[in-house]
Design an enzyme around this catalytic site. Structure first.
Site, short mmCIF file in Angstrom:
data_model
loop_
_atom_site.label_atom_id
_atom_site.label_comp_id
_atom_site.label_asym_id
_atom_site.label_seq_id
_atom_site.Cartn_x
_atom_site.Cartn_y
_atom_site.Cartn_z
N GLY A 1 0.83 -1.20 0.00
CA GLY A 1 0.00 0.00 0.00
C GLY A 1 0.86 1.25 0.00
N ASP B 1 1.30 -1.57 -4.75
CA ASP B 1 -0.04 -0.99 -4.58
C ASP B 1 -0.88 -1.38 -5.79
OD1 ASP B 1 -2.22 0.67 -3.68
OD2 ASP B 1 -0.76 1.91 -2.64
N ASP C 1 -2.82 -6.77 -5.90
CA ASP C 1 -3.83 -6.69 -4.86
C ASP C 1 -3.33 -7.45 -3.64
OD1 ASP C 1 -6.08 -6.95 -3.20
OD2 ASP C 1 -7.47 -7.07 -4.90
N MET C 2 -3.22 -6.75 -2.51
CA MET C 2 -2.68 -7.38 -1.29
C MET C 2 -3.57 -8.49 -0.76
SD MET C 2 -3.26 -4.24 1.37
CE MET C 2 -4.87 -3.45 1.57
N LYS D 1 2.37 1.39 6.32
CA LYS D 1 2.01 2.60 7.05
C LYS D 1 0.58 2.98 6.72
CE LYS D 1 2.62 7.60 7.07
NZ LYS D 1 1.35 7.86 6.35
N HIS E 1 -5.60 0.38 9.26
CA HIS E 1 -6.73 1.16 9.78
C HIS E 1 -7.83 1.37 8.74
CE1 HIS E 1 -5.67 5.65 8.70
NE2 HIS E 1 -5.53 4.85 7.67
N ASP E 2 -7.55 1.01 7.48
CA ASP E 2 -8.57 1.12 6.43
C ASP E 2 -9.53 -0.06 6.42
OD1 ASP E 2 -7.57 3.52 5.36
OD2 ASP E 2 -6.15 2.47 4.07
N GLU F 1 1.01 2.77 12.75
CA GLU F 1 -0.39 3.14 12.97
C GLU F 1 -0.52 3.98 14.24
OE1 GLU F 1 -3.01 2.65 11.11
OE2 GLU F 1 -2.60 0.92 9.82
N GLU G 1 -9.18 2.81 14.08
CA GLU G 1 -7.95 2.84 14.86
C GLU G 1 -8.10 1.82 15.99
OE1 GLU G 1 -5.64 4.58 13.48
OE2 GLU G 1 -7.08 5.45 12.09
#
Length: 366
Positions: free
Chosen positions: A209, A232, A252-253, A266, A270-271, A298, A331
């Site tokens: 990412g 990414d 695609d991860m 990084k 959190h997404d 994060e 988070e």
């Protein structure tokens, strides 16, 4: 004289009511900063000589809005708000007729909103709530909470945020600018404090990412012994510039992650929901040797949020933003990161403070 004394009240009820009433104007802070930047007021104050000089609103208006005879008074009212949040400072001076008038200079927070010698400031990140249709998005939050499923962003824009940006060139460009400025500032400071990259001799570091490669550019500039892979989505890495020592790979991860001895993420976990995070981390584990590691950066939310210091406020602000923008993103507390790590087959993480409320979380395969 403080506001309670001014109002003739001193009870807890008085203070509680004032705390409640101040919520009315919180969204105006970001819009106030946005307006000040668009008028170049912060840059004008930054360039005032000698350093630290305060300017009258007449001086500011003559440079920023010379065609509006009322601009001086309007700018005074705008900057008066920003003084309350350390964007500006204010001094009272006597004018030629002996009357008090306000002059303004750049405050502690304001200096962080001015571009540095590399053209970077935290302003794009700070002002992101004013852009990318977020003003419209917030109005769908109630509906999102009542009904579940689609996020407020999806309801406002008809698509998940990353899908939306794939089809919207201006949104993608704006998002890349926000991430570039944020990453540059955060990573510069983290690289001063975190020495974990030093020991990675002959490592390939995969940034999952990694957007247009800003992370790896900074890491490799300080640790040139590393080889970098910026990974990414294809339409994102297509925008990435050539960076010495970095290979850009689109993919695609959730399918597969390029192999390396270390993986950097990084502001990725959190997404995503807990289930999706475990998927990502398991794919990270597949891409690593037994001696590899994952380095996650994060924000960490404290379990007890009754302490309303600046770091806690920033963390819970960001958490609500993720609830609004994503489906399941959030988070997390240290304990929540530990659960994710163990479910994905990693040991209990190492938590190392990085900078500006961001933590470095090291994960090692179990």
């Amino acid at each position: 004289m403080n506001s309670l004394q001014n109002s003739g009240g001193s009870s807890n009820d008085e203070e509680d009511m004032l705390l409640a009433m101040q919520l009315y104007g919180i969204e105006l802070i970001a819009y106030g900063v946005k307006t000040a930047r668009e008028l170049d007021l912060l840059e004008i104050m930054a360039k005032a000589s000698p350093l630290g000089t305060h300017l009258s609103t007449l001086d500011l208006a003559s440079k920023a809005a010379p065609n509006n005879p009322d601009a001086s008074g309007m700018i005074d009212r705008l900057l008066r708000l920003l003084v309350a949040y350390s964007v500006c400072t204010c001094k009272l001076v006597k004018d030629e007729e002996g009357r008090d008038s306000r002059t303004y200079g750049l405050g502690k927070a304001g200096r962080k909103l001015i571009k540095d010698e590399n053209g970077i400031s935290i302003a794009p990140y700070v002002l992101s709530p004013c852009s990318l249709n977020k003003g419209v998005t917030w109005s769908y939050l109630t509906e999102s909470i009542l009904e579940g499923g689609a996020s407020a962003w999806e309801r406002a824009n008809g698509a998940l945020i990353f899908e939306y940006m794939k089809e919207n060139e201006s949104a993608k460009k704006e998002f890349n600018e926000i991430m570039k400025s944020h990453t540059t500032i955060i990573m510069n400071k983290i690289l001063e404090n975190y020495d974990g990259f030093e020991s990675m001799r002959d490592f390939t570091l995969v940034d999952v990412g990694g957007s247009i490669g800003t992370n790896l550019s900074q890491v490799l500039s300080k640790f040139p012994h590393l080889k970098g892979v910026n990974f990414d989505l294809p339409h994102i890495v297509a925008e990435a510039p050539q960076i010495h020592g970095v290979e850009h790979i689109g993919g695609d991860m959730f399918d597969e992650i390029p192999r390396g001895q270390a993986i950097l993420m990084k502001w990725i976990l959190h997404d995503w929901s807990d289930e999706k995070c475990v998927e990502i981390l398991r794919n990270c584990k597949k891409a690593l040797p037994e001696t590899g590691r994952v380095i996650v950066i994060e924000t960490i939310v404290p379990r007890d949020v009754s302490n309303t210091d600046i770091a806690t406020k920033n963390a819970i602000h960001l958490d609500l933003m993720m609830m609004c923008l994503t489906r399941g993103g959030k988070e997390r507390t240290k304990e929540e990161f530990e659960v994710l790590a163990m479910k994905a087959g990693f040991k209990i993480p190492n938590f190392i403070y990085g900078a500006y409320s961001y933590w470095v979380i090291e994960l090692y395969p179990n």
